[in-house]
Each structure stands twice: as C-alpha cells, then as structure tokens.
Design a protein around this motif. Structure first.
Motif, short mmCIF file in Angstrom:
data_model
loop_
_atom_site.label_atom_id
_atom_site.label_comp_id
_atom_site.label_asym_id
_atom_site.label_seq_id
_atom_site.Cartn_x
_atom_site.Cartn_y
_atom_site.Cartn_z
N PHE A 18 65.14 14.38 29.22
CA PHE A 18 64.69 14.65 27.85
C PHE A 18 65.79 14.45 26.82
CE2 PHE A 18 61.55 16.81 30.43
CZ PHE A 18 60.38 16.58 29.75
N ASP A 19 66.94 13.94 27.27
CA ASP A 19 68.07 13.77 26.36
C ASP A 19 68.37 15.07 25.61
OD1 ASP A 19 68.68 11.11 26.96
OD2 ASP A 19 67.12 10.39 25.61
N LEU A 20 68.35 16.17 26.36
CA LEU A 20 68.68 17.48 25.79
C LEU A 20 70.18 17.68 25.81
CD1 LEU A 20 66.07 20.03 27.21
CD2 LEU A 20 66.44 19.41 24.82
N PHE A 21 70.72 18.15 24.70
CA PHE A 21 72.15 18.38 24.61
C PHE A 21 72.41 19.78 24.08
CE2 PHE A 21 71.50 13.83 24.08
CZ PHE A 21 72.40 13.31 25.01
N PRO A 22 73.02 20.65 24.88
CA PRO A 22 73.41 21.95 24.33
C PRO A 22 74.53 21.77 23.33
CG PRO A 22 74.25 21.68 26.56
CD PRO A 22 73.38 20.49 26.29
N ARG A 23 74.79 22.81 22.55
CA ARG A 23 75.84 22.73 21.53
C ARG A 23 77.23 22.64 22.16
NH1 ARG A 23 72.73 27.05 19.34
NH2 ARG A 23 71.52 26.43 17.51
N CYS A 24 77.35 23.05 23.41
CA CYS A 24 78.68 23.10 24.04
C CYS A 24 78.59 22.52 25.45
CB CYS A 24 79.19 24.54 24.05
SG CYS A 24 78.05 25.72 24.77
N GLY A 25 79.69 22.62 26.19
CA GLY A 25 79.69 22.12 27.55
C GLY A 25 79.01 23.08 28.50
N VAL A 26 78.74 22.60 29.70
CA VAL A 26 78.13 23.41 30.75
C VAL A 26 78.96 23.27 32.02
CG1 VAL A 26 76.10 23.75 32.21
CG2 VAL A 26 75.81 23.14 29.80
N ILE A 27 79.25 24.39 32.66
CA ILE A 27 79.99 24.38 33.93
C ILE A 27 79.15 25.14 34.96
CG2 ILE A 27 82.08 25.07 35.15
CD1 ILE A 27 83.55 24.98 32.47
N LEU A 28 78.86 24.49 36.08
CA LEU A 28 78.18 25.13 37.20
C LEU A 28 79.21 25.42 38.28
CD1 LEU A 28 75.74 25.96 38.96
CD2 LEU A 28 75.47 23.54 39.56
N ALA A 29 79.41 26.69 38.59
CA ALA A 29 80.38 27.10 39.61
C ALA A 29 79.64 27.80 40.75
CB ALA A 29 81.42 28.04 39.02
N LEU A 88 65.50 28.09 32.26
CA LEU A 88 66.95 27.87 32.25
C LEU A 88 67.34 26.67 31.40
CD1 LEU A 88 67.73 28.64 35.98
CD2 LEU A 88 68.87 29.72 34.03
N ALA A 89 66.59 25.58 31.55
CA ALA A 89 66.91 24.38 30.77
C ALA A 89 66.77 24.66 29.28
CB ALA A 89 65.99 23.24 31.18
N GLY A 90 65.72 25.35 28.89
CA GLY A 90 65.50 25.67 27.49
C GLY A 90 66.51 26.66 26.95
N LEU A 91 66.85 27.65 27.79
CA LEU A 91 67.83 28.66 27.35
C LEU A 91 69.18 28.03 27.10
CD1 LEU A 91 68.72 31.59 26.90
CD2 LEU A 91 68.99 31.81 29.40
N ILE A 92 69.64 27.22 28.01
CA ILE A 92 70.97 26.61 27.86
C ILE A 92 70.99 25.65 26.66
CG2 ILE A 92 72.64 25.07 28.97
CD1 ILE A 92 71.70 26.37 31.64
N ALA A 93 69.91 24.91 26.48
CA ALA A 93 69.85 23.99 25.33
C ALA A 93 69.79 24.74 24.00
CB ALA A 93 68.64 23.07 25.46
#
Length: 391
Positions: free
Chosen positions: A142-153, A384-389
């Motif tokens: 969906f070419d969704l871009f959050p305002r910041c970076g994302v790190i999955l640990a 989750l996708a919507g929350l992070i975006a």
C-alpha cells in the motif's frame, strides 16, 4: 498522536492480510515445526533463517542483522524505513524461543480444528513472528510510510529472562531514538492488549541451622526448617488486599531425616509488584531478612528481574490510538493489566511508552492446548499496520 488512517484504508489492509492468510499460516507452520527451545543454538538459527528469508523481499527493509549469542543461537534485528529514522524509530519486540523441549512437535503435531491451529509455541509466539514479517510486505503493498523508522527485534532468550536480549534492546533504545515500543506477546484472554504488567523478582533464601538428635537432645539443635517456616509466614504477609505485591514461596527443600533437627533448608521465592515503589519496598525487606532464631545463619540472594510496566498517560494515549483503529475494523480492543512480565517491562522502565499483548488471539501459552485463532490474523495484522503508520 494524530490518527491518519482512514476506515477505508484500515479495511483494505485487513482484506490484504486475509488474502495473504494462507501464506502467513504456511510460515507459522514452518516456524512451529522448527523447534527452538531456549538454549537450542541450531533451532534458533534455523528459525532466524526462515524469518530472514521471508523478510528479505520487502522493499521497505533496510537491513537484516543476525546477532550471535553463544550457547543460545541468534537474535534477529530487521530495520525498515531507516531513511526516516532521523525522526526516531518505532520498536517492535518479540522472541523466537519457546518453553517446549525438542520432541514436543512429535508428541503434539500441528493440527487444525475449525478456526484454531494447535502446536507447541504457536501462541507464544511463533505466529506473531510470522505476522511481524507479514507487516513489512503489507506496507509495501500500500506504499504506507510511517513518520519514522521501524525496527523489529526478535530475541532468542526471552523465556529464560532475556539475559542477552535485554542488553540488545537497551542498546537499540538508547542509540536509535526509540519513540514507542509495541510488544508482540500474546494478548490476554478475549484478545485484550496489556497496558500494565507487574514487575518480577526472584530470590533464594538459605538457612543454616544446627543438627541434633530429635529425641535425645533436641534443645541442642537449631531447626533450619522451623526458621524457614517462620520466614515464609512473614513473606506471605505482603499479600494484602489493595496492594500490587504478590510473594510466593514456591519451592522449599531441607532436612535429612525425620529424627534429626534440620541443619539446612532453602527456598525459592517469586515476587510480583505493580509499581517501582512497591518493588523497592519488597526488595529491601526480603534482602534485609533477619533470623528469628539467633543461632541460625540466614542468607538471601537474588533481586528484581524485571521492573513493572506501569499504566502511564503515554501508554493510555497509545492504547486509545490502537483502539480507534480497531473500531475501524469493527471490533472493540479491550485492555487489561496482568501479573506476568515481558521485555516490554524493561523498555517501560526507560520511559518509553509501551503497548503489550498485540499478538494474535488464542490460548494455552506454555501448555499442551496452545493454539491461535486463525480469523484473528487479518484483524491483528491490519491493526498493527495501521497503528504503526499512524505513529
């Protein structure tokens, strides 16, 4: 926090996760069948191989890092949208280890029953590792871009205390400007997210008394078991209504024969607390324990293992945002506070807003009936996708 996800987009995300559900379930099955109990190096690396390969094709992924942990395996750190990391990072946290020993999958093979899939470690939390990877591809779609970076640990030793996992998460939080942390642990019954978790402490109490013949000259002895019993009663008094402290003397050992005054006894103690103030109070009291019988020697070791995750205003703001997105998906996202701890407790102690229990609904963590609810996969993925975006 400004919610920029529309109802239409939230539902499109849910439909996309529904379309990809068979692919997600296939990865879940592969992960569960690749056993990775804590401390199993080969199993840990094999699970990381599966996840790294699945994540590698996502365009938003900037890097895939494997962190070696001697005698345990590997942590996995996937960074996405790092061109936006100057504004900070959102940290997604999970774990790849389980409590189930090798051979469990042979005893309890994966099986589907209606809307449920059963398997060792599927609920806590192999299914959520697969869901996290699916998030990366959903953002691409969906070419969704959050305002910041994302790190999955995804750490490999959470089930036994995160001795190496926590230092890794702390380093990430300190050096990569983590703004919020979302914990992919299983939800509470009913799919509730966790806005508070009690902290934990682990202690060992040892008493050295004096042996004597119980029939001929008991007065010459000093019973370590009697001392330990009195200490147990004292510790039990912490469990008063109205406070968040819970103390459990869960294991006791001592003595040699019934006709000998016990010369030694020991106990293992589990402690839970809701606030930092409660943690300090109970920790000091246990560590400063003094014997009732001056003839015995009392030693206490241990301490706080995880600080509490407190329900702060920032946590509630994060929860309310998640709840508003859930409403767009036609379900009410409830919240609760629980006694068990997670890696989210550590991050909360650093002042980072944490929302926990965001994983796929199900039941039976650590038990033989462990399972997930299949229909919850697209709903949780879209949430989750919507929350992070939106962050």
């Amino acid at each position: 926090m400004q919610n920029e996800i529309s109802t239409a987009l939230a539902q499109k995300l849910q439909n996309r996760f529904r379309e990809r559900q068979d692919r997600i379930v296939s990865l879940i099955r592969a992960l569960v069948e690749t056993e990775s109990p804590s401390g199993d190096e080969a199993g840990s690396r094999a699970v990381v191989d599966l996840l790294a390969e699945a994540a590698g094709g996502a365009r938003c992924v900037t890097s895939v890092e494997r962190v070696e942990v001697p005698s345990f395996g590997q942590h996995l750190v996937i960074r996405a949208f790092q061109e936006r990391a100057a504004a900070g990072n959102i940290l997604l946290v999970g774990h790849t280890d389980t409590v189930h020993p090798r051979g469990s999958i042979a005893e309890r093979p994966l099986r589907s029953e209606g809307n449920r899939i059963y398997g060792p470690g599927i609920f806590d939390m192999k299914a959520n590792c697969a869901l996290a990877v699916a998030l990366l591809h959903a953002w691409d779609d969906f070419d969704l871009f959050p305002r910041c970076g994302v790190i999955l640990a995804l750490v490999c030793d959470e089930e036994i205390g995160s001795a190496s996992g926590w230092p890794l998460l702390k380093q990430i939080a300190l050096t990569e400007k983590v703004k919020q942390a979302l914990i992919l642990e299983p939800p509470a019954p009913g799919g509730l997210v966790k806005t508070g978790r009690k902290g934990t402490g682990i202690y060992h109490m040892r008493v050295e008394g004096r042996a004597a013949h119980a029939g001929l000259d008991p007065e010459k002895g000093a019973s370590a078991i009697l001392e330990l019993a009195k200490q147990t009663v004292r510790l039990q008094e912490f469990n008063r209504p109205g406070n968040g402290i819970r103390v459990n003397v869960g294991v006791v050992r001592g003595g040699t024969r019934s006709n000998v005054v016990a010369a030694a006894a020991e106990a293992e103690i589990d402690v839970r607390f809701s606030t930092v103030a409660e943690a300090k109070a109970v920790d000091e009291s246990i560590l400063r324990s003094t014997p009732y019988d001056p003839r015995v020697r009392l030693e206490v070791t241990g301490g706080i293992n995880r600080p509490p995750l407190e329900r702060t205003d920032d946590v509630i703001k994060l929860y309310e945002l998640a709840r508003s997105i859930a409403a767009m998906l036609d379900f009410d996202l409830g919240e609760t506070q629980v006694g068990g701890a997670s890696d989210g407790n550590f991050l909360a102690s650093m002042g980072i807003p944490v929302l926990d229990g965001l994983g796929i609904d199900g039941d039976g963590a650590h038990a033989t009936h462990e399972h997930i609810i299949v229909d919850d996969i697209p709903r949780r993925g879209a949430l989750l996708a919507g929350l992070i975006a939106s962050l």
